[in-house]
Scaffold this motif. Structure first.
Motif, mmCIF file in Angstrom:
data_model
loop_
_atom_site.group_PDB
_atom_site.id
_atom_site.type_symbol
_atom_site.label_atom_id
_atom_site.label_comp_id
_atom_site.label_asym_id
_atom_site.label_seq_id
_atom_site.Cartn_x
_atom_site.Cartn_y
_atom_site.Cartn_z
ATOM 1 N N TRP A 252 7.528 4.428 15.367
ATOM 2 C CA TRP A 252 6.601 5.404 15.930
ATOM 3 C C TRP A 252 7.396 6.546 16.548
ATOM 4 C CZ3 TRP A 252 1.263 3.695 16.096
ATOM 5 C CH2 TRP A 252 1.094 2.374 15.677
ATOM 6 N N ALA A 253 6.744 7.703 16.682
ATOM 7 C CA ALA A 253 7.414 8.838 17.308
ATOM 8 C C ALA A 253 6.376 9.854 17.761
ATOM 9 C CB ALA A 253 8.407 9.483 16.335
ATOM 10 N N GLY A 254 6.770 10.723 18.699
ATOM 11 C CA GLY A 254 5.917 11.807 19.150
ATOM 12 C C GLY A 254 5.172 11.483 20.428
ATOM 13 N N THR A 255 4.443 12.472 20.903
ATOM 14 C CA THR A 255 3.668 12.342 22.132
ATOM 15 C C THR A 255 2.241 12.797 21.859
ATOM 16 O OG1 THR A 255 5.635 12.848 23.421
ATOM 17 C CG2 THR A 255 3.519 12.989 24.560
ATOM 18 N N PRO A 256 1.248 11.851 21.809
ATOM 19 C CA PRO A 256 1.429 10.403 21.919
ATOM 20 C C PRO A 256 2.087 9.842 20.659
ATOM 21 C CG PRO A 256 -0.813 10.908 21.286
ATOM 22 C CD PRO A 256 -0.148 12.230 21.550
ATOM 23 N N LEU A 257 2.443 8.559 20.709
ATOM 24 C CA LEU A 257 3.134 7.945 19.587
ATOM 25 C C LEU A 257 2.273 7.949 18.331
ATOM 26 C CD1 LEU A 257 4.866 4.820 21.195
ATOM 27 C CD2 LEU A 257 5.951 6.963 20.485
#
Length: 803
Positions: A85-90
């Motif tokens: 997973w990655a980023g904001t939010p995941l």
């Protein structure tokens, strides 16, 4: 902490970056998936991946299983899967465009652009201690990079849980190596996954299922200052957060064992917990380099062709499994799907090892073909399907021919007479005196007399006679020869009867010309059978009918045979302006390609060869079938990589450069060369290629006016001659062999076996735009126009390249 660079090198250490899979291999590039772009843009911008929903394998030579990297980015194993997973939010971290280190090492690279940050993934698998019987570990490194001018929050996540989503292979449908798995898992305490199941973190990053008491993965952030947000339950990933300065990169590493490890097994737990990403990457990459560069060399000046060649060998080696006894090697088709021995697939894969100069590996695999009694005495030959009778004999004889190993022939020959006796028993059951009718068990899917069965019987009888002669059993050889003559006569009666009804096309079966799908009949009985000479009109009729009526997207289809399609088209008027409602078959194309080589149709060979390459993944994977022509680009649950497909590619490339003749004791050189390979300053090179006559090396150095060919042979028994093929796009002006003027006949130069130098003067008569990249360009343009409902003037759904 690492500064961002635009190119991701082949490995994390300089020694790995210096290694390459072939003479032209380049450092691995990580394609960053931009979710704001459509799929057509990804086709055009990145390394081309034919598959819109890919599947990749991460494994190791001789290990029992491999991880499946699914189309949605999960690292799937039997007891669970790892998601990133990655980023904001995941959000799920994935890309359908993946690449290999060095173009052919089983180290995957991919990435994505999320929230203005770049997230890159490097992943591979290796068993503990590089011991094939060790637990297979999946190593993943996620690197976040801030390419912007302002600090920014980066977040990555990892979660090991039950299988979620479509297109997962069940792994244990064919083989279930519990002798291996139960070294690590405690099946008595392992429990089905629960959504709200708690996890426990020990030793700063080793994650266990609390109730089941098994290690499921380990995480290791680098020293950049990551904050770890532990997941109390499997309902969410473990999250790693950091504030990245402009230009800064930071990484988190995750290790997942293919088999969960019982917490009570301290030594196995320690092996997982202490396995370092960099150490295993360096050692496993060096291992693969040694394997992939150990044999003969076949080099052409086109990167995709070479990457596919080495990758294909890698995938076949990955699919070989070492059994519990530590001595038995079984060549399977894949360590994900088709993870078992199939006589037909293994026969070609094993022969390819010999062709590539790897006779020890071939010999190790052949042992499984030999059946033995409780005392270890040879008792017969393993055959998994009706067509395997001849394939088993071909496996043995092909190895003997290319190695000249008489001791091998003497050791295996005792199984041959009994194997021939089985054939005679089968023939006695059949009114025609052929291999009996069979039901629709596979491939051709007919109910009747399979044409391919007889091709293999005749191939096997030739091989039985050759082995008998090799060990001095002359009476057996004569007897096998008589059986061959009798079988051939009976077979040709039936073949003539059926081809009289088809206009010369050889159908899949001998009973009904409309029944079944094209398979070995598409070879015309030429290669590897040697049953029918390429000059026989049936051969050209068959391959032309197949190409004209059973091709879509430039390769074979798999639904109806070509004669049946021709009948339907002739009744309604042939119209190929729309895609046919049929599925394509990737490696079946080589049935036709190999016969086109024998026919001297090198232009068709090259166009079909490139069409095959267009249908490969960005990780150089081939598939079997189940993709609808010009439509979904999804193999559904028929996952790449496919080992037989890989072997047939390597076999074809080798035969394009050097091949034996099925009828005469001669050797053919340069049977099919692509136009770009002979541009001035470029080189084609073959190094110590095993042939049925011994080793052959040669180089072709192209100039603006011609080419210089240097030859170096180490014959065990010299061929009657060498035949050098002149490409269709060149007009020969003059040729000299060792200073002596020679003339070409039908674009072939005949040379003595001891020739050392061929000097060519030629001019191009055409400039055909044929290459892998051109094929991709044409295919992508046409594919997306079809998806958008646009009209394509002059479109012919059978081809990629204009004919």
């Amino acid at each position: 902490m690492n500064k961002h660079t635009s190119t991701i090198l082949c490995g994390c250490q300089a020694v790995i970056a210096a290694l390459s899979c072939g003479p032209q291999a380049a450092p691995a590039q990580t394609y960053l998936h931009d979710p704001q772009l459509d799929e057509r843009s990804h086709d055009l911008r990145g390394p081309f991946n034919y598959f819109l929903t890919p599947s990749d394998a991460l494994g190791f030579m001789d290990a029992p299983k491999a991880f499946q990297l699914t189309g949605d980015g999960a690292y799937s194993a039997y007891w669970g899967e790892l998601t990133l997973w990655a980023g904001t939010p995941l959000k799920r971290l994935n890309s359908r465009v993946r690449t290999l280190d060095g173009g052919c090492l089983p180290v995957l690279n991919y990435g994505s652009l999320l929230d203005g940050l770049e997230y890159r993934v490097k992943a591979f698998a290796a068993p503990v201690g590089l011991d094939p019987h060790g637990n297979l570990l999946g190593f993943v490194r996620i690197t976040a990079t801030n390419p912007g001018k302002n600090p920014q929050r980066a977040a990555v996540g990892a979660r090991v849980f039950d299988h979620e989503g479509a297109w997962r292979h069940p792994f244990f449908d064919h083989t279930k190596p519990l002798w291996w798995a139960e070294r690590f898992i405690d099946q008595a305490t392992w429990q089905p996954w629960k959504l709200w199941e708690t996890t426990e973190v020990r030793d700063g990053g080793t994650v266990y299922r609390t109730d089941s008491k098994h290690l499921i993965f380990r995480y290791q952030p680098d020293q950049s200052g990551w904050q770890v947000l532990e997941a109390a339950a499997n309902v969410e990933p473990f999250e790693f957060v950091i504030q990245l300065a402009p230009g800064q990169s930071a990484s988190v590493e995750v290790t997942m064992p293919w088999v969960p490890v019982a917490a009570a097994r301290a030594e196995q737990v320690k092996e997982v917990a202490t396995a370092g990403f960099d150490d295993y990457l360096a050692r496993s990459s060096q291992f693969w380099q040694q394997q992939l560069n150990a044999g003969a060399g076949f080099e052409v000046p086109e990167q995709k062709v070479m990457d596919m060649q080495k990758s294909s060998l890698m995938y076949d080696l990955m699919a070989r499994d070492l059994q519990a006894d530590g001595k038995t090697y079984i060549q399977t088709v894949s360590d994900v799907q088709y993870n078992q021995f199939f006589s037909r697939d293994a026969a070609f894969i094993i022969h390819t090892y010999d062709m590539l100069g790897l006779p020890r590996i071939a010999a190790e695999c052949i042992e499984h073909v030999l059946l033995k009694d409780g005392d270890g005495k040879l008792s017969g030959l393993r055959a998994t399907h009706p067509d395997a009778w001849g394939q088993a004999l071909w496996t043995l004889a092909a190895h003997y021919r290319i190695t000249g190993d008489r001791a091998f022939a003497e050791r295996v020959y005792p199984a041959v007479p009994g194997h021939v006796a089985k054939l005679e028993a089968e023939r006695a059951k059949d009114a025609w005196g052929l291999w009996p009718a069979a039901g629709p068990y596979d491939n051709e899917r007919i109910d009747g007399h399979y044409t391919g069965h007889s091709f293999w019987v005749l191939r096997g009888l030739k091989d039985a006679a050759e082995l008998a002669t090799a060990v001095g059993m002359d009476e057996d050889a004569r007897r096998f020869g008589k059986i061959y003559d009798d079988y051939l006569a009976k077979f040709m009666v039936r073949l003539k009867a059926i081809t009289d009804r088809t206009g010369g096309y050889i159908p899949p079966g001998l009973d009904d010309p409309l029944a079944g799908m094209d398979w070995e009949n598409a070879s015309g009985g030429v290669y590897p059978f040697g049953v029918i000479a390429a000059s026989d009109p049936m051969v050209k009729n068959t391959v032309r009918t197949v190409r004209d009526y059973a091709y879509q997207e430039g390769i074979m289809t798999y639904e109806h045979n070509a004669f049946k399609v021709r009948q339907a088209k002739d009744a309604t008027g042939a119209d190929w302006s729309q895609p046919e409602h049929t599925v394509i078959h990737h490696y079946e194309t080589f049935q036709v390609l190999e016969t086109l080589l024998a026919l001297g149709m090198d232009r068709e060979v090259v166009t079909d060869f490139y069409s095959f390459l267009v249908h490969t993944g960005s990780t150089n994977t081939g598939f079997e079938y189940d993709i609808w022509a010009w439509r979904d680009r999804n193999f559904h649950n028929n996952y790449p990589p496919h080992g037989w497909c890989a072997a047939r590619y390597n076999e074809c490339l080798r035969n394009m450069l050097v091949r034996e003749d099925m009828q005469e004791p001669v050797l053919h050189l340069a049977s099919a060369l692509a136009p770009t390979w002979l541009e001035a300053g470029r080189r084609v090179r073959v190094t110590k290629a095993p042939t049925d006559f011994g080793l052959l090396s040669y180089t072709i150095d192209a100039t603006a006016e011609g080419a210089s060919v240097q030859l170096d042979a180490q014959w065990r028994k010299a061929p009657a001659s060498l035949r050098f093929h002149l490409p269709w796009f060149m007009d020969l002006r003059a040729a000299k062999v060792d200073g002596r003027v020679v003339e070409a006949k039908d674009r072939v130069l005949e040379m003595p076996a001891d020739a050392r130098h061929l000097e060519l003067q030629w001019t191009r008569n055409a400039a055909p735009d044929l290459s892998y990249r051109k094929g991709v360009e044409i295919y992508v343009d046409r594919y997306w126009k079809i998806q958008r409902g646009e009209t394509i003037p002059g479109f012919d759904s059978r081809w990629i390249f204009p004919q």
